[in-house]
Design an enzyme around this catalytic site. Structure first.
Site, mmCIF file in Angstrom:
data_model
loop_
_atom_site.group_PDB
_atom_site.id
_atom_site.type_symbol
_atom_site.label_atom_id
_atom_site.label_comp_id
_atom_site.label_asym_id
_atom_site.label_seq_id
_atom_site.Cartn_x
_atom_site.Cartn_y
_atom_site.Cartn_z
ATOM 1 N N ASP A 18 0.800 -1.398 0.009
ATOM 2 C CA ASP A 18 0.085 0.109 -0.012
ATOM 3 C C ASP A 18 0.970 1.215 0.079
ATOM 4 O O ASP A 18 1.902 1.348 0.852
ATOM 5 C CB ASP A 18 -0.800 0.019 1.382
ATOM 6 C CG ASP A 18 -2.184 0.494 1.111
ATOM 7 O OD1 ASP A 18 -2.433 1.746 0.545
ATOM 8 O OD2 ASP A 18 -3.182 -0.094 1.287
ATOM 9 N N ASP A 27 -2.944 4.898 -1.886
ATOM 10 C CA ASP A 27 -3.850 5.433 -1.074
ATOM 11 C C ASP A 27 -4.214 6.929 -1.215
ATOM 12 O O ASP A 27 -3.383 7.646 -1.330
ATOM 13 C CB ASP A 27 -3.494 5.206 0.467
ATOM 14 C CG ASP A 27 -4.056 5.611 1.347
ATOM 15 O OD1 ASP A 27 -5.080 4.826 1.735
ATOM 16 O OD2 ASP A 27 -3.787 6.821 1.935
ATOM 17 N N GLU A 87 -6.608 4.534 -5.528
ATOM 18 C CA GLU A 87 -7.852 4.896 -4.897
ATOM 19 C C GLU A 87 -8.137 6.368 -5.201
ATOM 20 O O GLU A 87 -7.919 7.348 -4.625
ATOM 21 C CB GLU A 87 -7.762 4.960 -3.288
ATOM 22 C CG GLU A 87 -8.992 5.147 -2.439
ATOM 23 C CD GLU A 87 -8.888 5.309 -1.104
ATOM 24 O OE1 GLU A 87 -9.768 5.189 -0.008
ATOM 25 O OE2 GLU A 87 -7.724 5.992 -0.569
ATOM 26 N N HIS A 94 -11.230 -2.397 3.397
ATOM 27 C CA HIS A 94 -11.279 -2.323 4.893
ATOM 28 C C HIS A 94 -11.838 -0.995 5.234
ATOM 29 O O HIS A 94 -11.673 -0.638 6.558
ATOM 30 C CB HIS A 94 -9.587 -2.302 5.122
ATOM 31 C CG HIS A 94 -8.925 -1.136 4.528
ATOM 32 N ND1 HIS A 94 -8.969 -0.808 3.049
ATOM 33 C CD2 HIS A 94 -8.446 0.086 4.832
ATOM 34 C CE1 HIS A 94 -8.169 0.095 2.642
ATOM 35 N NE2 HIS A 94 -7.913 0.896 3.979
ATOM 36 N N ASP A 95 -12.335 -0.211 4.369
ATOM 37 C CA ASP A 95 -12.860 1.008 4.691
ATOM 38 C C ASP A 95 -14.226 0.747 4.748
ATOM 39 O O ASP A 95 -15.093 1.830 5.134
ATOM 40 C CB ASP A 95 -12.423 2.059 3.718
ATOM 41 C CG ASP A 95 -11.118 2.498 3.858
ATOM 42 O OD1 ASP A 95 -10.374 2.493 5.159
ATOM 43 O OD2 ASP A 95 -10.594 2.918 2.830
HETATM 44 C C1 GLC Z 1 -7.785 5.486 2.580
HETATM 45 C C2 GLC Z 1 -7.331 4.225 3.511
HETATM 46 C C3 GLC Z 1 -7.872 4.391 4.731
HETATM 47 C C4 GLC Z 1 -7.170 5.591 5.381
HETATM 48 C C5 GLC Z 1 -7.087 6.806 4.610
HETATM 49 C C6 GLC Z 1 -6.045 7.728 5.041
HETATM 50 O O1 GLC Z 1 -8.778 5.962 2.349
HETATM 51 O O2 GLC Z 1 -7.979 3.160 2.500
HETATM 52 O O3 GLC Z 1 -8.076 3.321 5.388
HETATM 53 O O4 GLC Z 1 -7.793 5.785 6.651
HETATM 54 O O5 GLC Z 1 -6.859 6.474 3.359
HETATM 55 O O6 GLC Z 1 -4.835 7.007 4.806
#
Ligand code: GLC
Ligand code: CA
Length: 554
Positions: free
Chosen positions: A98, A199, A256, A328-329
């Site tokens: 990641d 991310d 993302e 995971h979110d």
């Molecule tokens: C992304 C991740 C999340 C995290 C955020 C800040 O959205 O998937 O889990 O809290 O970024 O890094």
């Protein structure tokens, strides 16, 4: 379209903290992952994305990195990581790490040095502003609640954090910072990684000059999206990153990405795009409210269908989305996209097939293959996730009573996906011999990997069939590269589409707990997949059972 090694692969996301604990400390770890590689290979997985396991204070579960070149001791050692990469390679699997570079941890050396000398080299790695009494530089609300500005310890300055205050934003305008990022990416790719999941990347470009926006809640603050939608020129950073890193290694990258503009899609994921792929979050944002989770509405089958098709039409054949039902979110997809009370093996398999056969790359989140469901929270004390704690507060501020607030946020909590993986019906779902860091979902005695591996009708066995179908040389070209055409798009509680390539496949999901009749356009050549043991066809009319899903070759 130039064929790429990753086009026909199946990806699987591991949340290391909750996957498998090898040493009984209650925290999943890299040796635990290594010991489960055969499980993943048996499922048919090719690419494994690991949520962060770098050194971190774990304020946001590892998305707050204090050393990009080290593994957190709770997850293992760098030797373990090297062994994981090598063991994966032996099985023809690829590891993705990641890449969290919108921000680092406030415990990173860069940030500590910035506190010591805010006007020096490392001060310019962050967004610092002079502190003014009674006034913040801007009125932005961080994603995890409260103002996005915090005092820089020991100085008369403040720093920007669009996420948690322990996640200071890195200043991408600074070429020295960008060099550090590229150096780090290449260092990992040199180790033999397959690539990265990237991310929160849309946050790296800010709109200048910084200014405040119209407040959107009673706290007087305005969401970060106000600023982001004014930011221009992110492509310069992303193109530079691609050229300096991923491209040289033919690495896989999945972003993302949120809120890209339609005309930018080719730049993002077209031929030679910034990324190999990007996630489709169109379903995940369904029903959201600007007021917070407590005000969100349930996602109906028709909403789900519309969201999937809208994303598919937006992308067309420009590139490949990465399709998810959860990560995971997010809460568990089966609890969110299947109407309350209808969550059962048939409906879980239907959702799996509808999602998996969309055009794009299928990503499975750990436990999804078992049909893992949302957990039950009996008290806010059981919640670990900072985002849920914030949304609980937002609900209280809106006037909900504590029990109502808990009820209102429970179904959205990121902890639903973070409960330990359910390996067996042994204590703690076989995840750990110690005390798990987060409570195991009590339904592990009925939903677990061990029992599903023995059962040819389990959800996991159905996922194996889906994977086998996607890899079947007879259908692979069609499923990977074929076009997607919705059918009967306006029919209530019905989601169906063609995949057309060398072959023509028709995927039909009866997205309700009632039977329905479907008049087929032609007699199918073959039934490739069915989540019921039988199929009733008479004179070209199929009677579909509740939540039946079919994959037909036409
Ligand atoms: C992304 C991740 C999340 C995290 C955020 C800040 O959205 O998937 O889990 O809290 O970024 O890094
Ligand atoms: Ca451990």
């Amino acid at each position: 379209m130039t064929k790429k090694w990753w086009h026909n692969k199946i990806a699987y996301q591991i949340y290391p903290k909750s996957f498998y604990d090898s040493n009984g400390d209650g925290i999943g770890d890299i040796p635990g992952i290594i010991s489960k590689l055969d499980y993943l290979q048996d499922l048919g997985v090719d690419i494994i994305w690991l949520s962060p396991c770098y050194q971190s204070p774990l304020a946001d579960q590892g998305y707050d990195i204090s050393d990009y070149y080290n593994i957190d001791p709770r997850f293992g050692t760098m030797e373990d990581m090297d062994r994981l990469i090598a063991e994966a390679k032996k099985r023809h699997m690829y590891i993705l790490m990641d890449l969290v570079v919108n921000h680092c941890s406030d415990e990173h050396e860069w940030f500590r040095k910035a506190c010591e000398d805010p006007d020096g080299k490392y001060g310019s790695f962050f967004y610092l502003r002079d502190k003014k009494e009674g006034e913040l530089p801007t009125n932005w609300r961080s994603y995890f609640g409260g103002p996005a500005w915090e005092d820089l310890p020991g100085t008369n300055k403040q720093y920007l954090h669009v996420f948690h205050k322990k996640q200071p934003d890195l200043n991408w305008e600074n070429p020295t910072l960008r060099e550090e990022v590229y150096k780090n990416i290449n260092w990992w790719l040199d180790k033999g990684l397959g690539g990265f999941r990237i991310d929160a990347i849309m946050n790296i470009k800010k709109a200048f000059p910084f200014r405040s926006y119209e407040p959107d809640r009673e706290d007087g603050l305005a969401g970060i999206h106000n600023m982001l939608q004014e930011a221009k020129g992110i492509g310069e950073f992303l193109g530079e990153m691609r050229d300096r890193t991923f491209q040289k290694y033919d690495a896989f990258s999945v972003g993302e990405v949120f809120n890209e503009k339609p005309e930018e899609i080719p730049d993002f994921i077209g031929e030679n795009g910034y990324f190999s792929s990007m996630f489709d979050f169109n379903e995940a944002i369904c029903g959201q409210s600007p007021n917070g989770w407590y005000d969100a509405s349930a996602v109906t089958p028709d909403d789900y269908k519309r969201a999937c098709f809208e994303a598919q039409k937006r992308i067309g054949t420009i590139g490949f989305l990465s399709n998810i039902i959860e990560n995971h979110d997010e809460p568990r997809g089966v609890s969110r996209y299947i109407p309350a009370g209808d969550c059962c093996n048939e409906s879980k398999k239907m959702l799996a097939a509808l999602n998996f056969l969309l055009r794009g790359l299928p990503f499975i989140y750990q436990g999804q293959e078992l049909g893992m469901e949302n957990t039950v929270f009996t008290s806010i004390e059981e919640v670990d996730d900072i985002s849920t704690l914030d949304e609980y507060q937002v609900a209280l501020n809106a006037g909900l009573k504590p029990e109502e607030a808990l009820q209102a946020v429970a179904g959205h909590s990121r902890d639903n996906a973070r409960t330990p993986m359910q390996w067996s019906d042994a204590a703690n779902a076989g995840f750990t011999t110690g005390t798990p860091w987060l409570k195991v979902n009590p339904n592990y005695t009925s939903i677990n990997a061990a029992s599903q591996m023995e059962d040819p009708d389990s959800v996991r066995s159905f996922y194996k069939k889906l994977i086998a179908l996607r890899k079947d040389p007879a259908y692979s070209e069609t499923i990977v590269y074929g076009t997607l055409e919705p059918v009967w798009e306006d029919s209530h509680n019905l989601m169906a589409y063609y995949r057309k390539g060398e072959k023509t496949l028709l995927v039909i999901g009866n997205y309700q707990n009632m039977e329905r009749e479907i008049v087929l356009p032609a007699m199918p050549k073959a039934v490739l997949l069915n989540n019921y043991p039988t199929l009733v066809v008479e004179n070209g009319v199929i009677t579909m059972r509740g939540y039946q899903v079919l994959v037909l070759e036409m």
